[in-house]
Scaffold this motif. Sequence first.
Motif, mmCIF file in Angstrom:
data_model
loop_
_atom_site.group_PDB
_atom_site.id
_atom_site.type_symbol
_atom_site.label_atom_id
_atom_site.label_comp_id
_atom_site.label_asym_id
_atom_site.label_seq_id
_atom_site.Cartn_x
_atom_site.Cartn_y
_atom_site.Cartn_z
ATOM 1 N N GLU A 239 -32.707 3.112 34.578
ATOM 2 C CA GLU A 239 -33.281 2.037 35.385
ATOM 3 C C GLU A 239 -32.289 1.429 36.372
ATOM 4 O OE1 GLU A 239 -35.670 2.598 31.769
ATOM 5 O OE2 GLU A 239 -33.538 2.115 32.005
ATOM 6 N N VAL A 240 -31.012 1.776 36.267
ATOM 7 C CA VAL A 240 -29.998 1.047 37.029
ATOM 8 C C VAL A 240 -29.932 1.453 38.496
ATOM 9 C CG1 VAL A 240 -28.014 2.569 36.635
ATOM 10 C CG2 VAL A 240 -27.665 0.100 36.733
ATOM 11 N N PHE A 241 -30.328 2.692 38.815
ATOM 12 C CA PHE A 241 -30.243 3.174 40.196
ATOM 13 C C PHE A 241 -31.347 4.186 40.444
ATOM 14 C CE2 PHE A 241 -28.742 6.260 43.365
ATOM 15 C CZ PHE A 241 -28.382 5.420 44.404
ATOM 16 N N PRO A 242 -31.981 4.100 41.628
ATOM 17 C CA PRO A 242 -31.818 3.093 42.683
ATOM 18 C C PRO A 242 -32.690 1.872 42.420
ATOM 19 C CG PRO A 242 -33.353 4.763 43.416
ATOM 20 C CD PRO A 242 -32.902 5.183 42.043
ATOM 21 N N LYS A 243 -32.430 0.813 43.148
ATOM 22 C CA LYS A 243 -33.291 -0.370 43.101
ATOM 23 C C LYS A 243 -34.479 -0.143 44.027
ATOM 24 C CE LYS A 243 -30.306 -2.430 40.471
ATOM 25 N NZ LYS A 243 -30.503 -2.367 39.006
ATOM 26 N N CYS B 276 -37.015 10.076 32.249
ATOM 27 C CA CYS B 276 -36.486 9.971 33.609
ATOM 28 C C CYS B 276 -37.404 9.092 34.453
ATOM 29 C CB CYS B 276 -36.387 11.347 34.274
ATOM 30 S SG CYS B 276 -35.516 12.612 33.313
ATOM 31 N N LEU B 277 -36.849 8.573 35.539
ATOM 32 C CA LEU B 277 -37.639 7.925 36.587
ATOM 33 C C LEU B 277 -37.425 8.706 37.867
ATOM 34 C CD1 LEU B 277 -37.019 4.119 35.921
ATOM 35 C CD2 LEU B 277 -39.103 5.422 35.477
ATOM 36 N N LEU B 278 -38.525 9.131 38.483
ATOM 37 C CA LEU B 278 -38.469 9.912 39.709
ATOM 38 C C LEU B 278 -38.909 9.030 40.871
ATOM 39 C CD1 LEU B 278 -38.041 12.564 41.202
ATOM 40 C CD2 LEU B 278 -40.377 13.236 40.549
ATOM 41 N N HIS B 279 -37.968 8.717 41.751
ATOM 42 C CA HIS B 279 -38.227 7.913 42.946
ATOM 43 C C HIS B 279 -38.465 8.874 44.108
ATOM 44 C CE1 HIS B 279 -36.568 4.042 41.225
ATOM 45 N NE2 HIS B 279 -36.089 4.938 40.369
ATOM 46 N N PHE C 20 -33.676 11.307 50.721
ATOM 47 C CA PHE C 20 -33.526 11.865 49.377
ATOM 48 C C PHE C 20 -34.578 11.325 48.423
ATOM 49 C CE2 PHE C 20 -29.068 12.265 50.848
ATOM 50 C CZ PHE C 20 -28.814 13.589 50.497
ATOM 51 N N HIS C 21 -35.121 12.219 47.594
ATOM 52 C CA HIS C 21 -35.732 11.795 46.345
ATOM 53 C C HIS C 21 -34.592 11.534 45.359
ATOM 54 C CE1 HIS C 21 -39.463 13.409 47.977
ATOM 55 N NE2 HIS C 21 -39.003 14.653 47.947
ATOM 56 N N VAL C 22 -34.840 10.703 44.337
ATOM 57 C CA VAL C 22 -33.849 10.474 43.288
ATOM 58 C C VAL C 22 -34.529 10.559 41.931
ATOM 59 C CG1 VAL C 22 -32.205 8.859 42.248
ATOM 60 C CG2 VAL C 22 -32.421 8.974 44.737
ATOM 61 N N LEU C 23 -33.941 11.350 41.051
ATOM 62 C CA LEU C 23 -34.370 11.354 39.652
ATOM 63 C C LEU C 23 -33.215 10.811 38.816
ATOM 64 C CD1 LEU C 23 -36.397 13.772 37.539
ATOM 65 C CD2 LEU C 23 -34.112 13.157 36.744
ATOM 66 N N ALA C 24 -33.461 9.680 38.143
ATOM 67 C CA ALA C 24 -32.461 9.079 37.260
ATOM 68 C C ALA C 24 -32.851 9.386 35.818
ATOM 69 C CB ALA C 24 -32.379 7.581 37.486
ATOM 70 N N MET C 25 -31.887 9.845 35.025
ATOM 71 C CA MET C 25 -32.187 10.321 33.679
ATOM 72 C C MET C 25 -31.522 9.467 32.601
ATOM 73 S SD MET C 25 -29.798 13.789 33.617
ATOM 74 C CE MET C 25 -29.935 14.084 31.833
ATOM 75 N N ASP C 26 -32.211 9.347 31.471
ATOM 76 C CA ASP C 26 -31.604 8.835 30.249
ATOM 77 C C ASP C 26 -31.122 10.042 29.460
ATOM 78 O OD1 ASP C 26 -31.797 6.101 30.477
ATOM 79 O OD2 ASP C 26 -33.701 5.945 29.408
ATOM 80 N N GLY C 27 -29.875 10.413 29.661
ATOM 81 C CA GLY C 27 -29.338 11.538 28.925
ATOM 82 C C GLY C 27 -29.085 11.175 27.474
ATOM 83 N N PRO C 28 -28.662 12.120 26.661
ATOM 84 C CA PRO C 28 -28.351 11.844 25.259
ATOM 85 C C PRO C 28 -27.407 10.648 25.122
ATOM 86 C CG PRO C 28 -28.350 14.205 25.633
ATOM 87 C CD PRO C 28 -28.528 13.560 26.985
ATOM 88 N N GLY C 29 -27.783 9.725 24.226
ATOM 89 C CA GLY C 29 -26.989 8.527 24.010
ATOM 90 C C GLY C 29 -27.345 7.374 24.910
ATOM 91 N N GLN C 30 -28.279 7.553 25.829
ATOM 92 C CA GLN C 30 -28.601 6.508 26.804
ATOM 93 C C GLN C 30 -30.061 6.082 26.694
ATOM 94 O OE1 GLN C 30 -27.450 9.003 30.164
ATOM 95 N NE2 GLN C 30 -25.776 7.603 30.650
ATOM 96 N N GLY C 31 -30.296 4.771 26.823
ATOM 97 C CA GLY C 31 -31.647 4.250 26.969
ATOM 98 C C GLY C 31 -32.648 4.793 25.969
ATOM 99 N N SER C 32 -33.700 5.415 26.485
ATOM 100 C CA SER C 32 -34.755 5.961 25.641
ATOM 101 C C SER C 32 -34.236 7.005 24.658
ATOM 102 C CB SER C 32 -35.849 6.576 26.515
ATOM 103 O OG SER C 32 -36.849 7.193 25.733
#
Length: 424
Positions: free
Chosen positions: A178-182, A153-156, A193-205
Amino acid sequence: MGGVAPKVTGWWERAKMRKLRTQRDNQQWMLDLALNMRGRVQNFERDDLEVPAGKRARNYRMLPKVWREAAERHEKLARRADAMGARETATYHYDHAIESYRMAQHPIYFDDHPVKVELNRKLAEMVDRRSKVAAYPIERVEVPFGGGKTISCLLHLLPDRRRAPVVIYVPGMDQTKEVFPKAYHNIALSRGFHVLAMDGPGQGSSNLQKIRAVKDNYERAGAAVISYLMKRPEVDPAKIAIYGISMGSYWSLRLSSYDHRAAAVVSAVACFNPNNTIFTQSSPRFKQMFMYMAGYDDEAKFDREVASGMTVRGYLGKVKCPTLLVTGEFDPLCPLEDAVEAFHDLKVPKEMWVFENQYHPLWSISNLGGMDTHDYVLDWLKGLFSGKRTPTKRGGIAYIREGGDGPWGKCDWTPPIKPGQAYF
């Protein structure tokens, strides 16, 4: 070979030996033609291109190259700006380098492909370089998922790291964390808002780790992410929202039916029942990609074991938090009948926005004065958490016209509509 199968030692041997993954793989020439003439391999209703500005890909195999070249260009610009101390400009170019490396690796749907691995390495490098120059904290988060694997995940975070609501971003099939947010223009910051974007199963990492998009893996991954966020001092645990886009619209609803700790869910750019049209009537590219994400080469087995169960039917009655559904009037991945049925099945405070004459996805649309759905969704969540937005269980469907006043102004609201009734 004397009837003895040759030993398969790597991705190249598997790629050479494999039969067509899907019955429609023999339509690849049509996808190549569409990409050459329309600049797209899916979502053909849209006029914007799926290639970098000033570039052209004449067939599908060219996509990784043209996106890599764009990534390298922005990487050079970012490094130069960074060396000059121009952090804002560097952030802008790193955003674009990240997006371009992401788009370069995505069309390669083979495990352990050396080009995909290298492009993902560069993607990760750009993310880390951007974090050093961004105007606010961006943290890598690895949530344990068993067997030594993690949900990346990326935690903004808000610049002052104050205790605040958080949005869990659930990407679509063709997206990653990585796609959101910029970072250059993070629209969540000004809305608190804080934002946590995740690579769920089947995605990215998760693809690189072979965490597959099968069964309830996404629900379990999302629940693990929520558990992690509940422990973060910056997060208000009573104000966790889930926001899913495209295939993430399906995953976000399934997650909300599985784990009830979120305070709100937004399911947008609708793909509520992937077992309906996306794998049968839409571009063959969707099924090609998702079979890779699920770890399947046998189409009949995939249809039977994975695709047949990909629906929100029977799950929406289990959702416990206020819900916003968002769709385009003519979205081919979610017929309006499916969207209305999903709205009707929800038993919680709810709204649905239907954008007149829109498709899939919902970016830069005239119905919102040229803005993306992201902006209005975050406004809806801010209003919900502040008490200014109060959807009811009776709910309503807003038909948001082109050139109209958007969801906050004069639009056609209808009461809940049962499947089979006239819509508008």
